[in-house]
Write an enzyme that holds these catalytic residues in place. Structure first.
Site, mmCIF file in Angstrom:
data_model
loop_
_atom_site.group_PDB
_atom_site.id
_atom_site.type_symbol
_atom_site.label_atom_id
_atom_site.label_comp_id
_atom_site.label_asym_id
_atom_site.label_seq_id
_atom_site.Cartn_x
_atom_site.Cartn_y
_atom_site.Cartn_z
ATOM 1 N N ASN A 1 11.098 10.721 -30.113
ATOM 2 C CA ASN A 1 10.968 11.086 -31.538
ATOM 3 C C ASN A 1 12.107 10.575 -32.408
ATOM 4 O O ASN A 1 11.895 10.219 -33.563
ATOM 5 C CB ASN A 1 10.767 12.596 -31.688
ATOM 6 C CG ASN A 1 11.959 13.397 -31.231
ATOM 7 O OD1 ASN A 1 12.610 13.038 -30.252
ATOM 8 N ND2 ASN A 1 12.262 14.458 -31.924
ATOM 9 N N GLU B 1 25.075 20.408 -26.495
ATOM 10 C CA GLU B 1 25.561 19.062 -26.779
ATOM 11 C C GLU B 1 26.379 19.122 -28.062
ATOM 12 O O GLU B 1 26.382 20.117 -28.758
ATOM 13 C CB GLU B 1 24.385 18.106 -26.939
ATOM 14 C CG GLU B 1 23.591 17.938 -25.660
ATOM 15 C CD GLU B 1 22.576 16.808 -25.738
ATOM 16 O OE1 GLU B 1 22.204 16.402 -26.849
ATOM 17 O OE2 GLU B 1 22.164 16.339 -24.676
HETATM 18 P P1 NAD Z 1 8.976 14.031 -22.346
HETATM 19 O O1 NAD Z 1 9.556 15.215 -21.642
HETATM 20 O O2 NAD Z 1 7.580 13.649 -22.046
HETATM 21 O O3 NAD Z 1 9.851 12.718 -22.062
HETATM 22 C C1 NAD Z 1 11.231 12.679 -22.324
HETATM 23 C C2 NAD Z 1 11.861 11.651 -21.401
HETATM 24 O O4 NAD Z 1 11.754 12.107 -20.053
HETATM 25 C C3 NAD Z 1 11.185 10.291 -21.446
HETATM 26 O O5 NAD Z 1 12.174 9.290 -21.331
HETATM 27 C C4 NAD Z 1 10.297 10.314 -20.214
HETATM 28 O O6 NAD Z 1 9.984 9.054 -19.703
HETATM 29 C C5 NAD Z 1 11.162 11.100 -19.250
HETATM 30 N N1 NAD Z 1 10.437 11.754 -18.157
HETATM 31 C C6 NAD Z 1 9.126 12.113 -18.122
HETATM 32 N N2 NAD Z 1 8.843 12.688 -16.928
HETATM 33 C C7 NAD Z 1 9.997 12.697 -16.213
HETATM 34 C C8 NAD Z 1 10.350 13.171 -14.924
HETATM 35 N N3 NAD Z 1 9.459 13.758 -14.125
HETATM 36 N N4 NAD Z 1 11.624 13.040 -14.523
HETATM 37 C C9 NAD Z 1 12.557 12.494 -15.339
HETATM 38 N N5 NAD Z 1 12.278 12.001 -16.556
HETATM 39 C C10 NAD Z 1 11.015 12.114 -16.997
HETATM 40 O O7 NAD Z 1 9.195 14.306 -23.891
HETATM 41 P P2 NAD Z 1 8.707 13.420 -25.103
HETATM 42 O O8 NAD Z 1 7.228 13.603 -25.242
HETATM 43 O O9 NAD Z 1 9.273 12.059 -24.986
HETATM 44 O O10 NAD Z 1 9.466 14.129 -26.323
HETATM 45 C C11 NAD Z 1 8.950 15.204 -27.025
HETATM 46 C C12 NAD Z 1 9.603 16.491 -26.577
HETATM 47 O O11 NAD Z 1 11.010 16.411 -26.706
HETATM 48 C C13 NAD Z 1 9.192 17.671 -27.433
HETATM 49 O O12 NAD Z 1 8.919 18.764 -26.594
HETATM 50 C C14 NAD Z 1 10.429 17.933 -28.278
HETATM 51 O O13 NAD Z 1 10.570 19.257 -28.724
HETATM 52 C C15 NAD Z 1 11.514 17.577 -27.322
HETATM 53 N N6 NAD Z 1 12.760 17.297 -28.032
HETATM 54 C C16 NAD Z 1 13.784 18.198 -27.916
HETATM 55 C C17 NAD Z 1 14.976 17.982 -28.590
HETATM 56 C C18 NAD Z 1 16.131 18.940 -28.503
HETATM 57 O O14 NAD Z 1 17.204 18.590 -28.945
HETATM 58 N N7 NAD Z 1 15.940 20.120 -27.946
HETATM 59 C C19 NAD Z 1 15.122 16.818 -29.361
HETATM 60 C C20 NAD Z 1 14.064 15.927 -29.442
HETATM 61 C C21 NAD Z 1 12.881 16.162 -28.760
#
Ligand code: NAD
Length: 480
Positions: A150, A461
């Protein structure tokens, strides 16, 4: 067509598999580049490069680390326009937002931690007459950084910068949905003369690359931002290995509006906190609670402002709402709008996909959507949608709205609008979220700790918290 390669051992290299994934432009729905489809073999190479670089990087004087990271910040700043365009093409966000938020913040992340490297300290405690104890903070070793789609470069650098500043070497993975700016960063690292192996970027999917990083024995810590479900999977693998974990996860944030607020400021900010970045910011306030005396007035004014938002080509200067990041995510959001209807909600405005003309005809666009008439505990109000969809709910008392706000599994951020100082502090203290904004939204001082409670994550963080995360504390006791 551009091929996004891995950055390992100071060079751009092909994935061991020799295969590539399609990378789509959300605004057009078309493939515009290819991403290395890496796996554990590439992760192993990256870890070896990072291990080889660690002895020298961890002993590099902070002043030299400062120079390198600050130079990198300068190169990102130099390329701001090109990086903003690349981010917009890759993610679908308005280029104006990438220009004003994503890329400037990536510069700030490197500048902040470049200087931070020179301002760390170790504490000492005197046991009077017997000993002096001191805490030696030492870089952990090779660490893993995994980021979402995002805010691609913004969140990628938010992890990498403190890890490098603390003296760790890094194996990093950006989201496979938005890999472009991380790839461009790897070229800037080469130009900046970052020593070989200090930062390694492995592209590919979560199940192949992300999980290989998490499972690797020689990676000492994982800094992860992404969905709560992925965070659970990571914790399941990493916890038995006693890795340090920082997990920044999902949210379902309340925006609480009391009738005594500064109405104009609240209204303008609530438009932003609802629909910036197509609602794809983990900090967006997707559940809007309005004190009943003001409910009808707010509803009318809010809807007319939402209707004035321009959904359009992310490249157009006057676009407010760009494209949804992927077809899969577009379908998820549309399914939640259907669910809201099934649960008895009234779609006050929006609720449809947007058919565009010209180059964006096959892109993934959704109207900013406002729904009311739903109970606080239905699925639409409990689950993270992560799109341009908000719900409106009236409330009568402070106690009632706190119950609504705290009813979800998440606890990332919240916003409170009131001119009553005592109430603002009282509600802020009672609300279950790691971040609270009073009469503002998204303002961030990089020195303050950032993170969620409940299922929104673990750890903090930002500021010195992140530098400490990437170090191990050793207690040394000297007899006197
Ligand atoms: P996601 O969890 O699908 O993916 C995030 C990252 O993790 C990607 O690089 C992905 O390839 C990797 N990933 C996926 N499966 C994995 C696994 N089994 N092991 C290790 N890595 C893996 O999330 P997304 O769809 O990319 O992002 C959206 C989500 O992120 C939303 O839930 C949003 O709220 C959250 N988000 C949180 C914050 C925060 O600061 N808390 C900030 C931005 C986004």
């Amino acid at each position: 067509m551009v091929r996004i390669e891995n950055y390992i051992g100071g060079e751009l290299v092909k994935p061991a598999s020799g295969s590539y994934l399609d990378n789509f432009e959300p605004a057009t729905g078309k493939v515009y580049s290819e991403i290395a489809d890496s796996d554990d073999r590439d992760v192993n190479l990256a870890v070896e490069a990072a291990k080889a670089a660690f002895p020298s990087w961890s002993k590099t004087p902070p002043e030299e680390r400062f120079e390198l990271l600050n130079n990198l910040a300068g190169l990102i700043e130099r390329d701001l326009e090109a990086l903003a365009e690349a981010e917009s093409v890759d993610n679908g966000k308005p280029v104006s937002l990438a220009r004003s938020l994503d890329i400037p913040r990536s510069v700030a992340n490197f500048k902040f931690y470049a200087t931070g490297a020179m301002h760390t300290w170790n504490e000492s405690h005197e046991t009077v007459g017997k000993a002096i104890n001191y805490t030696l903070r030492q870089p952990l070793g090779v660490v893993g950084c995994i980021s979402p789609w995002n805010l691609p470069l913004y969140l990628f650098t938010w992890k990498i910068a403190p890890a490098l500043a603390a003296g760790c070497t890094v194996v990093a993975k950006p989201s496979e949905v938005t890999p472009m700016t991380a790839y461009l960063l790897s070229k800037l690292c080469i130009e900046a003369g970052l020593p070989v192996g200090v930062l390694n970027i492995v592209h590919g999917t979560g199940p192949k690359v992300g999980s290989a990083i998490v499972a690797h024995r020689d990676i000492k810590a994982i800094s992860f931002t992404g969905g709560t479900k992925t965070g659970e999977d990571i914790a399941r693998t990493a916890a038995p290995m006693f890795k340090k974990l920082s997990l920044e996860l999902g949210g379902k944030n309340p925006n609480i509006i009391f009738a005594d607020c500064d109405y104009e400021e609240m209204l303008a900010t609530t438009i932003r906190s609802s629909f910036s970045n197509q609602g794809e910011i983990c900090l967006c306030g997707s559940r809007i609670f309005i004190e009943r005396p003001m409910y009808e007035q707010f509803k009318g004014d809010f809807i007319s402002r939402v209707r004035a938002l321009k959904v359009g080509d992310p490249m157009d200067a006057d676009t407010d709402v760009g494209a949804i990041v992927s077809k899969q995510h577009f379908e998820k959001i549309m399914s939640y709008i259907d669910l809201a209807r099934e649960e008895g909600g009234t779609i006050l405005t929006g609720g449809n996909s947007v058919a565009m003309d010209g180059r964006c005809a096959d892109g993934w666009f959704i109207e900013p959507t406002v729904i009311d008439g739903l109970p606080f505990d239905c699925r639409t109000n409990q689950e993270e949608i992560f799109g341009p969809v908000v719900t409106l709910t009236p409330f009568d008392t402070e106690e009632e709205v706190l119950g609504y706000a705290n009813s979800v599994r998440y606890g990332l951020s919240s916003t409170i609008w009131t001119e009553n100082l005592s109430r603002a502090h009282r509600v802020a203290a009672a609300i279950e979220s790691g971040i609270v904004w009073i009469n503002c939204w998204l303002f961030r001082d990089l020195r303050t700790p950032f993170g969620g409670v409940k299922d929104s994550g673990l750890g903090r963080e930002g500021g010195f918290e992140a530098l400490k995360f990437f170090t191990e504390e050793k207690n040394v006791c000297v007899k006197i």
